[in-house]
Write a protein that holds these residues in place. Structure first.
Motif, PDB file in Angstrom:
ATOM      1  N   TRP A  21       0.830  -1.195   0.000  1.00 44.33           N
ATOM      2  CA  TRP A  21       0.000   0.000   0.000  1.00 44.33           C
ATOM      3  C   TRP A  21       0.870   1.253   0.000  1.00 44.33           C
ATOM      4  O   TRP A  21       2.032   1.207   0.360  1.00 44.33           O
ATOM      5  CB  TRP A  21      -0.956  -0.002   1.193  1.00 44.33           C
ATOM      6  CG  TRP A  21      -0.304  -0.156   2.538  1.00 44.33           C
ATOM      7  CD1 TRP A  21       0.228  -1.293   3.077  1.00 44.33           C
ATOM      8  CD2 TRP A  21      -0.113   0.859   3.524  1.00 44.33           C
ATOM      9  NE1 TRP A  21       0.736  -1.052   4.327  1.00 44.33           N
ATOM     10  CE2 TRP A  21       0.540   0.270   4.633  1.00 44.33           C
ATOM     11  CE3 TRP A  21      -0.432   2.213   3.577  1.00 44.33           C
ATOM     12  CZ2 TRP A  21       0.866   0.980   5.770  1.00 44.33           C
ATOM     13  CZ3 TRP A  21      -0.104   2.918   4.731  1.00 44.33           C
ATOM     14  CH2 TRP A  21       0.523   2.292   5.809  1.00 44.33           C
ATOM     15  N   ASP A  23       1.226   5.169   1.373  1.00 44.37           N
ATOM     16  CA  ASP A  23       0.714   6.076   2.406  1.00 44.37           C
ATOM     17  C   ASP A  23       0.492   7.479   1.854  1.00 44.37           C
ATOM     18  O   ASP A  23       0.740   7.750   0.679  1.00 44.37           O
ATOM     19  CB  ASP A  23       1.609   6.070   3.647  1.00 44.37           C
ATOM     20  CG  ASP A  23       3.000   6.626   3.410  1.00 44.37           C
ATOM     21  OD1 ASP A  23       3.206   7.375   2.429  1.00 44.37           O
ATOM     22  OD2 ASP A  23       3.890   6.325   4.230  1.00 44.37           O
ATOM     23  N   VAL A  59       1.022  -0.710  12.449  1.00 46.37           N
ATOM     24  CA  VAL A  59       2.072   0.179  11.947  1.00 46.37           C
ATOM     25  C   VAL A  59       3.239   0.257  12.935  1.00 46.37           C
ATOM     26  O   VAL A  59       4.315   0.722  12.591  1.00 46.37           O
ATOM     27  CB  VAL A  59       1.533   1.584  11.611  1.00 46.37           C
ATOM     28  CG1 VAL A  59       0.597   1.515  10.421  1.00 46.37           C
ATOM     29  CG2 VAL A  59       0.836   2.222  12.793  1.00 46.37           C
ATOM     30  N   LYS A  65      -3.775   0.506  12.019  1.00 41.57           N
ATOM     31  CA  LYS A  65      -4.228   1.558  11.115  1.00 41.57           C
ATOM     32  C   LYS A  65      -5.027   0.916   9.997  1.00 41.57           C
ATOM     33  O   LYS A  65      -4.656  -0.132   9.482  1.00 41.57           O
ATOM     34  CB  LYS A  65      -3.018   2.287  10.540  1.00 41.57           C
ATOM     35  CG  LYS A  65      -3.356   3.353   9.536  1.00 41.57           C
ATOM     36  CD  LYS A  65      -2.106   4.049   9.037  1.00 41.57           C
ATOM     37  CE  LYS A  65      -2.502   5.102   8.028  1.00 41.57           C
ATOM     38  NZ  LYS A  65      -1.496   6.117   7.849  1.00 41.57           N
ATOM     39  N   ILE A  67      -5.875   0.689   6.292  1.00 42.92           N
ATOM     40  CA  ILE A  67      -5.094   1.009   5.094  1.00 42.92           C
ATOM     41  C   ILE A  67      -5.890   0.656   3.844  1.00 42.92           C
ATOM     42  O   ILE A  67      -6.897  -0.044   3.917  1.00 42.92           O
ATOM     43  CB  ILE A  67      -3.737   0.268   5.090  1.00 42.92           C
ATOM     44  CG1 ILE A  67      -3.948  -1.246   5.104  1.00 42.92           C
ATOM     45  CG2 ILE A  67      -2.872   0.723   6.251  1.00 42.92           C
ATOM     46  CD1 ILE A  67      -2.693  -2.059   4.903  1.00 42.92           C
TER      47      ILE A  67
END
Length: 86
Positions: A21, A23, A59, A65, A67
């Motif tokens: 992924w 950020d 994380v 988190k 995501i």
């Protein structure tokens, strides 16, 4: 070479998989994540809403988190066999 696949093909049964992924800063990340459905969250006994449904990853050692992964990597049975041989 990585055998990545579109995230739409990843299992959503609560199993943990390796995902990739990007950020908010544009940094590419790799994490072990789990898809949490409404049914799964309700079974755990907590209140949930639509914002809780989706992919979640740690994380750091204590922080999770939500995501938006773009791809995932299925477990590689060849790697598992190599580890058993060692």
């Amino acid at each position: 070479m990585r055998d990545t696949r579109p995230i739409a093909t990843a299992p959503k049964n609560g199993s943990k998989v390796r995902v990739f992924w990007t950020d908010a800063d544009g940094q590419e990340n790799e994490s072990i994540a789990q898809y949490r459905s409404a049914e799964m969250l309700k079974a755990l006994g907590g209140d949930c809403d639509a914002t809780d449904i989706g992919w979640w990853a740690f994380v750091d050692s204590t922080t999770q988190k939500k995501i938006e992964p773009h791809s995932w990597e299925p477990p590689n049975s060849d790697d598992e066999e190599e580890e058993e041989d060692e």
